[in-house]
Design an enzyme around this catalytic site. Structure first.
Site, PDB file in Angstrom:
ATOM      1  N   ASP A  17      37.488   1.512  -7.208  1.00 49.93           N
ATOM      2  CA  ASP A  17      37.762   1.082  -5.897  1.00 49.93           C
ATOM      3  C   ASP A  17      37.037  -0.160  -5.600  1.00 49.93           C
ATOM      4  O   ASP A  17      36.154  -0.500  -6.442  1.00 49.93           O
ATOM      5  CB  ASP A  17      37.129   2.411  -5.035  1.00 49.93           C
ATOM      6  CG  ASP A  17      36.993   2.050  -3.537  1.00 49.93           C
ATOM      7  OD1 ASP A  17      38.016   1.703  -3.131  1.00 49.93           O
ATOM      8  OD2 ASP A  17      35.884   2.008  -2.848  1.00 49.93           O
ATOM      9  N   ASP A  19      36.204  -1.796  -1.969  1.00 46.84           N
ATOM     10  CA  ASP A  19      35.031  -1.664  -0.894  1.00 46.84           C
ATOM     11  C   ASP A  19      33.935  -0.401  -1.072  1.00 46.84           C
ATOM     12  O   ASP A  19      34.374   0.500  -1.042  1.00 46.84           O
ATOM     13  CB  ASP A  19      35.573  -1.518   0.449  1.00 46.84           C
ATOM     14  CG  ASP A  19      36.560  -3.001   0.734  1.00 46.84           C
ATOM     15  OD1 ASP A  19      35.981  -4.038   0.772  1.00 46.84           O
ATOM     16  OD2 ASP A  19      37.746  -2.620   0.851  1.00 46.84           O
ATOM     17  N   GLY A 248       1.294   1.435   5.016  1.00 45.82           N
ATOM     18  CA  GLY A 248       2.601   2.438   4.515  1.00 45.82           C
ATOM     19  C   GLY A 248       2.286   3.623   5.109  1.00 45.82           C
ATOM     20  O   GLY A 248       1.960   3.893   6.097  1.00 45.82           O
ATOM     21  N   ASN A 262       2.888  -1.984   0.791  1.00 44.50           N
ATOM     22  CA  ASN A 262       4.216  -2.107   1.587  1.00 44.50           C
ATOM     23  C   ASN A 262       4.418  -3.522   2.077  1.00 44.50           C
ATOM     24  O   ASN A 262       3.518  -4.075   2.566  1.00 44.50           O
ATOM     25  CB  ASN A 262       4.255  -0.821   2.381  1.00 44.50           C
ATOM     26  CG  ASN A 262       4.097   0.251   1.757  1.00 44.50           C
ATOM     27  OD1 ASN A 262       2.987   0.791   1.234  1.00 44.50           O
ATOM     28  ND2 ASN A 262       5.169   1.165   1.663  1.00 44.50           N
ATOM     29  N   GLU A 312       8.021  -0.008  -2.340  1.00 49.77           N
ATOM     30  CA  GLU A 312       6.668   0.471  -2.577  1.00 49.77           C
ATOM     31  C   GLU A 312       6.336  -0.229  -3.845  1.00 49.77           C
ATOM     32  O   GLU A 312       6.421   0.563  -5.157  1.00 49.77           O
ATOM     33  CB  GLU A 312       6.955   1.918  -2.706  1.00 49.77           C
ATOM     34  CG  GLU A 312       7.380   2.928  -1.859  1.00 49.77           C
ATOM     35  CD  GLU A 312       6.464   3.133  -0.461  1.00 49.77           C
ATOM     36  OE1 GLU A 312       5.224   2.722  -0.870  1.00 49.77           O
ATOM     37  OE2 GLU A 312       6.655   3.683   0.640  1.00 49.77           O
ATOM     38  N   LEU A 315       1.115  -2.618  -7.902  1.00 46.11           N
ATOM     39  CA  LEU A 315       0.574  -3.746  -8.650  1.00 46.11           C
ATOM     40  C   LEU A 315      -0.321  -3.134  -9.898  1.00 46.11           C
ATOM     41  O   LEU A 315      -1.285  -2.470  -9.698  1.00 46.11           O
ATOM     42  CB  LEU A 315      -0.371  -4.956  -7.867  1.00 46.11           C
ATOM     43  CG  LEU A 315       0.187  -5.835  -6.947  1.00 46.11           C
ATOM     44  CD1 LEU A 315       1.253  -5.247  -6.258  1.00 46.11           C
ATOM     45  CD2 LEU A 315      -0.559  -6.764  -6.231  1.00 46.11           C
ATOM     46  N   ARG A 337      15.144   2.933 -13.456  1.00 47.09           N
ATOM     47  CA  ARG A 337      15.939   4.300 -13.220  1.00 47.09           C
ATOM     48  C   ARG A 337      16.114   4.553 -11.697  1.00 47.09           C
ATOM     49  O   ARG A 337      15.585   3.945 -11.068  1.00 47.09           O
ATOM     50  CB  ARG A 337      14.946   5.513 -13.697  1.00 47.09           C
ATOM     51  CG  ARG A 337      13.627   5.466 -12.909  1.00 47.09           C
ATOM     52  CD  ARG A 337      12.636   6.652 -13.435  1.00 47.09           C
ATOM     53  NE  ARG A 337      11.520   6.708 -12.670  1.00 47.09           N
ATOM     54  CZ  ARG A 337      11.399   7.283 -11.597  1.00 47.09           C
ATOM     55  NH1 ARG A 337      12.287   7.985 -10.995  1.00 47.09           N
ATOM     56  NH2 ARG A 337      10.302   7.292 -10.899  1.00 47.09           N
ATOM     57  N   PHE A 342      11.381  15.493  -7.783  1.00 47.83           N
ATOM     58  CA  PHE A 342      10.474  16.155  -8.870  1.00 47.83           C
ATOM     59  C   PHE A 342      10.096  17.689  -8.540  1.00 47.83           C
ATOM     60  O   PHE A 342      10.164  17.727  -7.429  1.00 47.83           O
ATOM     61  CB  PHE A 342       9.489  15.295  -8.968  1.00 47.83           C
ATOM     62  CG  PHE A 342       9.796  14.082  -9.893  1.00 47.83           C
ATOM     63  CD1 PHE A 342       9.856  14.028 -11.240  1.00 47.83           C
ATOM     64  CD2 PHE A 342      10.017  12.861  -9.133  1.00 47.83           C
ATOM     65  CE1 PHE A 342      10.269  12.762 -11.901  1.00 47.83           C
ATOM     66  CE2 PHE A 342      10.623  11.736  -9.805  1.00 47.83           C
ATOM     67  CZ  PHE A 342      10.573  11.670 -11.300  1.00 47.83           C
TER      68      PHE A 342
HETATM   69  P1  ADP Z   1      -0.350   2.458   2.536  1.00 48.86           P
HETATM   70  O1  ADP Z   1       0.345   3.746   2.710  1.00 48.86           O
HETATM   71  O2  ADP Z   1      -0.817   2.036   3.906  1.00 48.86           O
HETATM   72  O3  ADP Z   1       0.606   1.329   1.484  1.00 48.86           O
HETATM   73  P2  ADP Z   1      -1.568   3.164  -0.020  1.00 48.86           P
HETATM   74  O4  ADP Z   1      -2.513   4.233  -0.288  1.00 48.86           O
HETATM   75  O5  ADP Z   1      -0.164   3.104  -0.498  1.00 48.86           O
HETATM   76  O6  ADP Z   1      -1.520   2.987   1.702  1.00 48.86           O
HETATM   77  O7  ADP Z   1      -2.455   1.851  -0.402  1.00 48.86           O
HETATM   78  C1  ADP Z   1      -1.874   0.565  -0.576  1.00 48.86           C
HETATM   79  C2  ADP Z   1      -2.961  -0.336  -0.222  1.00 48.86           C
HETATM   80  O8  ADP Z   1      -3.953  -0.528  -1.360  1.00 48.86           O
HETATM   81  C3  ADP Z   1      -2.181  -1.876  -0.475  1.00 48.86           C
HETATM   82  O9  ADP Z   1      -1.697  -2.172   1.005  1.00 48.86           O
HETATM   83  C4  ADP Z   1      -3.554  -2.649  -0.755  1.00 48.86           C
HETATM   84  O10 ADP Z   1      -4.152  -3.004   0.373  1.00 48.86           O
HETATM   85  C5  ADP Z   1      -4.402  -1.517  -1.744  1.00 48.86           C
HETATM   86  N1  ADP Z   1      -4.286  -1.838  -3.126  1.00 48.86           N
HETATM   87  C6  ADP Z   1      -5.216  -1.492  -3.868  1.00 48.86           C
HETATM   88  N2  ADP Z   1      -5.011  -1.838  -5.082  1.00 48.86           N
HETATM   89  C7  ADP Z   1      -3.525  -1.816  -5.276  1.00 48.86           C
HETATM   90  C8  ADP Z   1      -2.659  -1.855  -6.086  1.00 48.86           C
HETATM   91  N3  ADP Z   1      -2.821  -1.986  -7.564  1.00 48.86           N
HETATM   92  N4  ADP Z   1      -1.234  -1.848  -5.977  1.00 48.86           N
HETATM   93  C9  ADP Z   1      -0.968  -1.876  -4.728  1.00 48.86           C
HETATM   94  N5  ADP Z   1      -1.693  -1.849  -3.612  1.00 48.86           N
HETATM   95  C10 ADP Z   1      -3.249  -1.788  -3.795  1.00 48.86           C
HETATM   96  N1  RBF Z   2       9.273   8.701  -4.950  1.00 46.52           N
HETATM   97  C1  RBF Z   2       9.991   9.632  -5.147  1.00 46.52           C
HETATM   98  O1  RBF Z   2      10.148  10.551  -4.389  1.00 46.52           O
HETATM   99  N2  RBF Z   2      10.855   9.728  -6.429  1.00 46.52           N
HETATM  100  C2  RBF Z   2      10.743   8.978  -7.240  1.00 46.52           C
HETATM  101  O2  RBF Z   2      11.388   8.653  -8.239  1.00 46.52           O
HETATM  102  C3  RBF Z   2       9.674   7.755  -7.125  1.00 46.52           C
HETATM  103  N3  RBF Z   2       9.575   6.628  -8.277  1.00 46.52           N
HETATM  104  C4  RBF Z   2       8.677   5.863  -7.835  1.00 46.52           C
HETATM  105  C5  RBF Z   2       8.362   4.847  -9.037  1.00 46.52           C
HETATM  106  C6  RBF Z   2       7.270   4.083  -8.643  1.00 46.52           C
HETATM  107  C7  RBF Z   2       7.373   3.033  -9.842  1.00 46.52           C
HETATM  108  C8  RBF Z   2       6.372   3.961  -7.581  1.00 46.52           C
HETATM  109  C9  RBF Z   2       5.476   3.005  -7.354  1.00 46.52           C
HETATM  110  C10 RBF Z   2       6.763   4.836  -6.571  1.00 46.52           C
HETATM  111  C11 RBF Z   2       7.679   5.907  -6.881  1.00 46.52           C
HETATM  112  N4  RBF Z   2       7.932   6.690  -5.860  1.00 46.52           N
HETATM  113  C12 RBF Z   2       8.998   7.692  -5.914  1.00 46.52           C
HETATM  114  C13 RBF Z   2       7.617   6.572  -4.569  1.00 46.52           C
HETATM  115  C14 RBF Z   2       6.173   7.295  -3.936  1.00 46.52           C
HETATM  116  O3  RBF Z   2       6.682   8.552  -3.561  1.00 46.52           O
HETATM  117  C15 RBF Z   2       5.723   6.364  -3.030  1.00 46.52           C
HETATM  118  O4  RBF Z   2       4.669   5.449  -3.639  1.00 46.52           O
HETATM  119  C16 RBF Z   2       4.899   7.314  -2.097  1.00 46.52           C
HETATM  120  O5  RBF Z   2       5.823   7.970  -1.414  1.00 46.52           O
HETATM  121  C17 RBF Z   2       3.997   6.315  -0.966  1.00 46.52           C
HETATM  122  O6  RBF Z   2       4.416   6.117  -0.017  1.00 46.52           O
HETATM  123 MG    MG Z   3       1.722   2.084   0.375  1.00 45.49          MG
END
Ligand code: ADP
Ligand code: RBF
Ligand code: MG
Length: 386
Positions: A17, A19, A248, A262, A312, A315, A337, A342
């Site tokens: 298909d 579109d 986030g 985020n 998401e 680092l 993937r 899960f």
């Molecule tokens: P949120 O829901 O606000 O994104 P998280 O628990 O996901 O909270 O934490 C994300 C925050 O953690 C990032 O915004 C950043 O400031 C900090 N942080 C510290 N180490 C890392 C990392 N290795 N990768 C991504 N974010 C990191």
């Molecule tokens: N969330 C899912 O529900 N299913 C996934 O397969 C999934 N894979 C992820 C893979 C990576 C590398 C990362 C960083 C996150 C993944 N998450 C996945 C998201 C995870 O649920 C998310 O980081 C949290 O919900 C934080 O908001």
């Molecule tokens: Mg986050």
């Protein structure tokens, strides 16, 4: 998630298909309908977008007229928006994996047909914008060339006839429910690649449901396998995105022990529409710190069943503190993937760590390592650590 039933019948021909399957028409249709309705003082609701997916133009027009109580007949409305679409045809981008699929089947000598509810002239105009597409199809069947469009099987039966093959030798790739119904009614195997998120259950009549064209495994159907996967990763046309790190859901570190920095989903709604959900990796630059390896998910996080599509990025580095508000730039270079659900939090966490190991290793391959020096990442940044 690539939910598959047992391996299907073996096929020799593929019918796709256009579109929503090869082309990201929905993204352009959204923009057109949004601005058209705005002029009428109405607000386009992207949630009603599923009413137009996979419909004939007239059926789609009827749905919009009904949903928004427009003061036009469906024919009038269609004649008003048709020129707006025609202007945008060359702005419709291929969906992720579309070019790859076409090149793969063509270079392996697999006959391919295009079967769309759109009129043939529209199909030809749309595909002429994409290099090498037209010559890759041995047949093109438009909705105006058969009596009834999808969900009737006519279009697919005609495509098989023009390829001089039996319906049972054909594999259909479709994004819409109407298209899946049509393919099945034609007696063909059907892979569904749903355009609408979170509706996988509605595609249960398909032989297989995959999240995106990147997840196709042609060898399941007796077709030549893709050979471009490298150490569990698929190189993609890199894309770049950046902005200040925002708050986030507040559960990355808390619930999973995996922080994700985020970016604002709102600022990137067009980019998010363009990229299919899944787990990707690449390089991440923080303006005052340096460039780091990164693995990320895009999508609705099925385990948490979010209503919003988010980015998401994790680092792959230990930081001494948070960096909210700092400029984060990403170069996304490969795919790992589809997003998955899960059975437990532990298994989700284990899988994300596995993704991290895959990304960590792959980013040392010259193919991916090269992007560490992308001007987008390094230009305004100090050349420091890693
Ligand atoms: P949120 O829901 O606000 O994104 P998280 O628990 O996901 O909270 O934490 C994300 C925050 O953690 C990032 O915004 C950043 O400031 C900090 N942080 C510290 N180490 C890392 C990392 N290795 N990768 C991504 N974010 C990191
Ligand atoms: N969330 C899912 O529900 N299913 C996934 O397969 C999934 N894979 C992820 C893979 C990576 C590398 C990362 C960083 C996150 C993944 N998450 C996945 C998201 C995870 O649920 C998310 O980081 C949290 O919900 C934080 O908001
Ligand atoms: Mg986050």
């Amino acid at each position: 998630m690539a939910a598959s039933k047992s391996v299907g019948k073996l096929v020799s021909h593929v019918i796709v298909d256009l579109d929503g399957t090869l082309l990201n028409t929905d993204s352009v249709a959204n923009q057109i309908l949004k601005s058209f309705l705005a002029k009428l003082g109405k607000k386009w609701d992207s949630k009603s977008a599923h009413r137009i997916v996979g419909r004939t133009p007239l059926e789609a027009a009827a749905a919009v007229v009904e949903d928004y109580q427009l003061p036009y007949s469906k024919e009038e409305f269609l004649s008003m928006i048709t020129p707006l679409f025609a202007d945008q045809w060359c702005n419709i981008r291929p969906l992720p994996g579309a070019n790859r699929l076409i090149k793969h089947l063509r270079s392996n000598g697999v006959s391919m047909a295009l079967a769309s509810n759109s009129p043939k002239s529209n199909i030809e105009a749309k595909i002429s914008c994409h290099n090498g597409w037209k010559d890759s199809f041995s047949a093109i069947v438009g909705g105006d060339e058969v009596e009834k469009g999808k969900p009737s099987p006519d279009i697919f039966l005609e495509a098989a006839r023009r390829m001089n093959t039996e319906p049972s030798s054909c594999l259909v790739i479709e994004d819409s429910i109407a298209g899946v119904t049509a393919g099945k009614a034609a007696g063909m195997e059907v892979i569904a690649v749903p355009s609408i998120p979170k509706q996988v259950d509605k595609f249960s009549s398909a032989s297989e449901v995959v999240n995106s064209l990147l997840d196709l495994q042609p060898e399941k159907w007796g077709l030549p396998p893709f050979e471009d996967w490298i150490e569990g990763t698929l190189p993609i046309e890199p894309w770049y995105i950046g902005g200040p790190v925002i708050k986030g859901f507040g559960r990355g570190s808390k619930v999973l022990g995996i922080p994700t920095a985020n970016l604002s989903a709102e600022s990137f709604s067009d980019i998010l529409l363009e990229h299919t959900s899944g787990v990707y990796f690449g390089w991440a630059a923080l303006s005052t710190r340096g460039v780091y390896k990164m693995v990320m998910s895009i999508g609705w996080n099925p385990y948490f069943d979010n209503t919003e599509k988010t980015i998401e990025p994790w680092l792959l580095h230990e930081f001494p503190e948070d960096f909210y508000g700092e400029e984060l730039r990403l170069a996304i270079v490969g795919y790992i993937r589809p997003e998955a659900n899960f059975p437990s939090l532990e298994s989700l966490i284990a899988r994300i760590h596995e993704d991290g190991r895959i990304a960590e290793k792959a980013l040392d391959l010259p193919l991916y390592a090269a992007y560490r020096d992308s001007p987008y990442l390094t230009n305004p940044l100090p050349e420091s650590n890693s």
